[in-house]
Design an enzyme around this catalytic site. Structure first.
Site, PDB file in Angstrom:
ATOM      1  N   ARG A   1       9.520  12.331  -5.705  1.00  0.00           N
ATOM      2  CA  ARG A   1       9.889  10.681  -5.424  1.00  0.00           C
ATOM      3  C   ARG A   1      10.630  10.566  -5.374  1.00  0.00           C
ATOM      4  NH1 ARG A   1      11.549   6.828  -9.621  1.00  0.00           N
ATOM      5  NH2 ARG A   1      10.618   5.024  -9.772  1.00  0.00           N
TER       6      ARG A   1
ATOM      7  N   HIS B   1      11.294   7.788  -2.213  1.00  0.00           N
ATOM      8  CA  HIS B   1      12.227   6.736  -1.936  1.00  0.00           C
ATOM      9  C   HIS B   1      13.105   6.907  -0.878  1.00  0.00           C
ATOM     10  CE1 HIS B   1      11.141   4.742  -6.863  1.00  0.00           C
ATOM     11  NE2 HIS B   1      10.930   5.141  -5.688  1.00  0.00           N
ATOM     12  N   ASP B   2      13.802   8.161  -0.408  1.00  0.00           N
ATOM     13  CA  ASP B   2      15.056   8.070   0.723  1.00  0.00           C
ATOM     14  C   ASP B   2      13.959   7.582   1.807  1.00  0.00           C
ATOM     15  OD1 ASP B   2      17.131   9.367   1.430  1.00  0.00           O
ATOM     16  OD2 ASP B   2      15.804  11.034   2.688  1.00  0.00           O
TER      17      ASP B   2
ATOM     18  N   GLY C   1      14.708   5.321   6.093  1.00  0.00           N
ATOM     19  CA  GLY C   1      13.918   6.471   6.828  1.00  0.00           C
ATOM     20  C   GLY C   1      14.550   7.805   5.851  1.00  0.00           C
TER      21      GLY C   1
ATOM     22  N   ASP D   1      16.747  10.352   5.450  1.00  0.00           N
ATOM     23  CA  ASP D   1      18.539   9.983   5.856  1.00  0.00           C
ATOM     24  C   ASP D   1      19.032  11.175   5.102  1.00  0.00           C
ATOM     25  OD1 ASP D   1      18.613   7.887   4.900  1.00  0.00           O
ATOM     26  OD2 ASP D   1      19.820   6.709   6.793  1.00  0.00           O
TER      27      ASP D   1
ATOM     28  N   SER E   1      19.753   8.680   1.901  1.00  0.00           N
ATOM     29  CA  SER E   1      20.473   8.096   1.180  1.00  0.00           C
ATOM     30  C   SER E   1      20.742   7.086  -0.149  1.00  0.00           C
ATOM     31  CB  SER E   1      20.024   6.739   2.621  1.00  0.00           C
ATOM     32  OG  SER E   1      19.535   6.311   2.508  1.00  0.00           O
TER      33      SER E   1
ATOM     34  N   ASN F   1      14.429   1.882  -8.683  1.00  0.00           N
ATOM     35  CA  ASN F   1      15.830   3.391  -9.268  1.00  0.00           C
ATOM     36  C   ASN F   1      16.549   3.665 -10.379  1.00  0.00           C
ATOM     37  OD1 ASN F   1      14.769   4.994  -6.526  1.00  0.00           O
ATOM     38  ND2 ASN F   1      16.595   4.087  -5.378  1.00  0.00           N
TER      39      ASN F   1
ATOM     40  N   PRO G   1       7.800  -0.248  -2.698  1.00  0.00           N
ATOM     41  CA  PRO G   1       6.656  -1.361  -2.924  1.00  0.00           C
ATOM     42  C   PRO G   1       7.282  -1.220  -4.481  1.00  0.00           C
ATOM     43  CG  PRO G   1       5.804   0.432  -1.646  1.00  0.00           C
ATOM     44  CD  PRO G   1       7.300   0.684  -1.728  1.00  0.00           C
TER      45      PRO G   1
ATOM     46  N   HIS H   1       1.070  10.872  -7.399  1.00  0.00           N
ATOM     47  CA  HIS H   1       1.113   9.965  -9.229  1.00  0.00           C
ATOM     48  C   HIS H   1       0.404  10.869 -10.154  1.00  0.00           C
ATOM     49  CE1 HIS H   1       2.668   5.431  -8.362  1.00  0.00           C
ATOM     50  NE2 HIS H   1       3.853   6.951  -8.228  1.00  0.00           N
TER      51      HIS H   1
ATOM     52  N   THR I   1      -3.963  15.606 -16.324  1.00  0.00           N
ATOM     53  CA  THR I   1      -3.235  16.661 -15.996  1.00  0.00           C
ATOM     54  C   THR I   1      -1.848  16.465 -15.833  1.00  0.00           C
ATOM     55  OG1 THR I   1      -4.684  16.503 -13.693  1.00  0.00           O
ATOM     56  CG2 THR I   1      -5.436  18.316 -15.159  1.00  0.00           C
TER      57      THR I   1
ATOM     58  N   ASP J   1      -3.581  17.689  -8.668  1.00  0.00           N
ATOM     59  CA  ASP J   1      -4.503  17.645  -8.928  1.00  0.00           C
ATOM     60  C   ASP J   1      -5.504  16.363  -8.469  1.00  0.00           C
ATOM     61  OD1 ASP J   1      -5.111  16.697 -10.731  1.00  0.00           O
ATOM     62  OD2 ASP J   1      -6.218  18.734 -11.749  1.00  0.00           O
TER      63      ASP J   1
END
Length: 325
Positions: free
Chosen positions: A66, A70-71, A76, A78, A80, A98, A167, A197, A247, A252
């Site tokens: 994740r 999110h980065d 981009g 990077d 951050s 976050n 999003p 997910h 699971t 999977d």
């Protein structure tokens, strides 16, 4: 040669040609062998630390994956997302997507420390995130791929960009498609990447409205989730539930089987399969064909990893992933 064949097998010919043109216009480019001479033990060093972290807590694999998502979705790939707040900027860690949910920063610190011992001042935090995401997927039973490297680290970050760029779990399908498209990711990429997910957990605040208010949800599934996520706001807000009820710690295609059966935990998840929606056929295909999901997930991860990297003399190689040099 191998990387070219891999590109052609995973991406369209048009994309590959465009990628070659874009890379040819810069002094430096991402490549799978970027650190082969400067840090030959990089992959084993990272994987050892990631493996140890996942053995202590299986959920950590999803958390590291994740972080990479999110980065890349904010200015981009990077690094951050790893920066702490300073007097000159408010970072991404406390942005709405976050805050109280992004985790794994200590593991990244441990990886960076180990890598710095092996090859000081060479490997960026942005690349560490990319490798850790791949390793997490593979350790939890998912596919493995060659990670393109050569990114450098950002010297600044933007909380506002994180609030606007990632999003939320309340997103409808059109909003998801639009945001992914703005980053050069197709609708198929959207569905494949959402398959991440299949591991991880979400807080009650992220799915409360879905399990109490929505109709396109399996009743028994909703009742199960309601047991640990009370209706009242402020009660059990941080209680966790697995994104994949079947699971939750194994990578999977069960996530897609859940969607077909109206067992998506987040509103944004179930939007991918919703009474004749434009992505229903992709979801159904992945639910029946795990190999198709795996190959598309790899292609989408590589494509996402190409979003606006800093290369050449741009950015820096941070000594500490939490702050600029």
């Amino acid at each position: 040669m191998a990387s070219a064949l891999s590109c052609l097998s995973k991406l369209s010919l048009t994309w590959c040609l465009l990628l070659v043109c874009l890379q040819g216009s810069t002094k430096a480019q991402l490549s799978t062998d970027f650190y082969s001479k400067s840090c030959p033990n990089l992959f084993s060093t990272v994987k050892s630390t990631v493996h140890s972290a996942i053995m202590k807590e299986a959920r950590m694999g999803a958390s590291l994956l994740r972080l990479f998502f999110h980065d890349c979705f904010v200015n981009g790939c990077d690094g951050s997302v790893l920066l702490d707040d300073t007097s000159s900027f408010r970072g991404e860690k406390n942005a709405v997507p976050n805050r109280n949910s992004a985790r794994g920063f200590d593991v990244v610190d441990n990886i960076k420390s180990a890598v710095e011992k092996a090859c000081p001042g060479v490997v960026s935090c942005a690349d560490i995130l990319a490798i850790a995401a791949r390793d997490s997927v593979q350790i939890l039973g998912g596919p493995e791929w060659d990670v393109k490297l050569g990114r450098r680290d950002a010297r600044t970050t933007s909380q506002a960009a994180a609030n606007n760029g990632i999003p939320p779990p309340t997103s409808n399908l059109n909003r998801l498609i639009s945001r992914f498209s703005a980053l050069g990711l197709s609708t198929r990429d959207l569905v494949a990447l959402s398959g991440g997910h299949t591991i991880g957990q979400a807080r009650c605040t992220s799915f409360r409205a879905r399990i109490y208010n929505e109709s396109n949800i399996d009743r028994s599934f909703a009742q199960t989730r309601q047991r640990t996520c009370p209706r009242a706001t402020g009660s059990g807000d941080n209680n966790l539930a697995p994104l994949d009820i079947q699971t939750p710690t194994y990578f999977d295609n069960s996530y897609f089987k859940n969607l077909v059966n109206q067992r998506g935990l987040l509103h944004s998840d179930q939007q991918l399969f919703n009474s004749g929606g434009s992505t229903d056929s992709i979801v159904r295909g992945y639910s029946n064909d795990p190999r198709s999901f795996g190959s598309d997930f790899i292609a989408a991860m590589i494509k996402m990893g190409d979003i606006s990297p800093l290369t050449g003399s741009k950015g820096e190689i941070r000594k500490n992933c939490r702050r600029v040099n």
